[in-house]
Design an enzyme around this catalytic site. Structure first.
Site, short mmCIF file in Angstrom:
data_model
loop_
_atom_site.label_atom_id
_atom_site.label_comp_id
_atom_site.label_asym_id
_atom_site.label_seq_id
_atom_site.Cartn_x
_atom_site.Cartn_y
_atom_site.Cartn_z
CG PHE A 121 -3.89 9.48 -4.15
CD1 PHE A 121 -5.15 9.33 -4.74
CD2 PHE A 121 -3.64 10.27 -3.30
CE1 PHE A 121 -5.81 10.38 -4.58
CE2 PHE A 121 -4.49 11.35 -2.91
CZ PHE A 121 -5.76 11.23 -3.71
CB SER A 130 -1.34 12.51 10.57
OG SER A 130 -0.92 11.14 10.82
N GLY A 338 5.13 -21.80 16.38
CA GLY A 338 6.53 -21.56 16.69
C GLY A 338 7.48 -21.53 16.05
CD GLU A 362 -3.82 4.62 2.41
OE1 GLU A 362 -2.95 5.34 2.30
OE2 GLU A 362 -3.57 3.23 1.50
CB SER A 365 -4.10 2.74 15.33
OG SER A 365 -4.03 1.72 14.80
#
Length: 389
Positions: A121, A130, A338, A362, A365
């Site tokens: 895609f 965005s 660690g 995709e 946030s």
């Protein structure tokens, strides 16, 4: 209220887990070091079919396995435990192909779910991420054919694909976003660059140029102007899938850290007995429990036929929470391990690199928060704070 997984659910989950543990985990380091051979990859692909995972998000009518939404989530969770994006070997046709013409279904959807070809895609561009209205790739009708011009970034799994679904604006008009099915070997389709990223990934993320690429009208997917709606449908399903991948990654990292903390002796006792460590493990377990509860609740609602508009709203919340949860949990797992956790041979180190992109692709946030806030304004807080019978 019944929260139990059915026998069929558990059977699907067990097959996906067996596939991941037997065929993905042992090949992760080779993938990370780019030493995974074509022969080994072909063997893994055969196991995808043997474990009934190909096309797992699609109905049997569409050439898939006919799994319920909950079962699809269970598969994504299990294969999401693998590092280096090896889950992408489990192929499935791009969601918008479901909406294609009968010719498009016969030519692309059904063969791709069977493993005969693959689609990728292409939507993101240098100046459009965005905000897809900023896409510059255009499609113009000339002499009975669509002529596509533009450049796309981050075309994931392009090197494994036979066609690319291109999101373009007809006549350069942002009000006419439209999808086109373009062969990867079509004249004018060019690979500009293969960028390298923080994570390792089974396939590549091409930057591609479309230079006067001509396609017949039968390669137009959906109606002119319908491209964003089809893309949004793909985003919604992919966000749920990413949320499941993140859950799987967090679980695997926590299991590794928990086992290590039980066996690592310092100052005469296992380090898990030190409050600093046991509190981290406790926080990790609670985060996973909350994420799994959220994800499985949405899966159950999808099984019951959730309104697609509500799915869009909840998928954003799922991706936001689970991707950020995975980042926190894997970070704690690495801290518990660690120096060993910082070694590339350790799955937690690879997971640490892998899950960072889940807060970006995709829909970042920040974009998920925009969507969620918009849904609250439109539908009220109850969409997130309420509980329906």
């Amino acid at each position: 209220m019944d929260f139990k997984l059915s026998a069929a659910d558990l059977e699907v989950q067990a097959r996906a887990r067996a596939f991941s543990e037997q065929h993905l985990f042992p090949n992760e380091i080779a993938c990370d070091e780019r030493k995974l051979t074509k022969e080994k990859l072909a063997e893994i692909r055969q196991q995808v079919i043997a474990h009934k995972l190909n096309g797992y998000i699609h109905s049997k009518t569409d050439g898939g396995q006919g799994y319920t939404p909950m079962q699809q989530i269970l598969v994504a969770e299990e294969i999401g435990k693998a590092t280096c994006g090896m889950w992408t070997v489990v192929w499935k046709a791009s969601t918008p192909l479901r909406r294609g013409t009968q010719w498009q279904r016969d030519t692309f959807l059904l063969p791709f779910n069977a493993g005969k070809g693959r689609s990728c895609f292409a939507i993101t561009e240098e100046g459009a991420g965005s905000d897809p209205s900023l896409v510059k790739t255009s499609a113009v009708m000339r002499n009975g054919k669509w002529v596509i011009n533009g450049e796309k970034w981050f075309v994931t799994s392009a090197d494994a694909s036979t066609v690319v679904i291109v999101h373009a604006h007809v006549d350069g008009d942002a009000a006419k976003p439209t999808l086109f099915i373009v062969d990867m070997d079509q004249p004018g389709v060019k690979i500009k660059r293969i960028p390298q990223f923080m994570h390792s990934y089974l396939y590549e993320h091409y930057e591609m140029v479309f230079d006067n690429v001509e396609v017949e009208d039968n390669r137009r997917l959906g109606e002119v102007g319908q491209g964003f709606d089809l893309t949004k449908e793909w985003f919604t399903e992919t966000r749920v899938e990413i949320a499941a991948h993140c859950l799987g990654a967090a679980i695997r990292a926590t299991e590794i850290a928990n086992d290590y903390a039980a066996g690592r002796i310092q100052f005469g006792k296992p380090i898990r007995d030190f409050q600093a460590i046991e509190f981290m493990l406790a926080d990790m377990a609670v985060e996973i429990m909350a994420a799994k509860s959220f994800l499985y609740r949405v899966g159950a609602e999808l099984n019951e036929g959730m309104d697609p508009k509500l799915m869009h709203a909840k998928a954003s919340a799922l991706k936001l929470y689970n991707s950020e949860m995975a980042g926190r949990v894997v970070d704690k797992a690495l801290q518990i391990l660690g120096g060993r956790g910082y070694m590339r041979e350790n799955p937690v180190e690879r997971l640490y690199r892998d899950v960072r992109v889940d807060r970006i692709w995709e829909g970042t946030s920040e974009i998920q928060r925009v969507i969620i806030a918009g849904q609250i304004k439109k539908r009220g807080l109850g969409i997130y704070t309420g509980w329906t019978a």
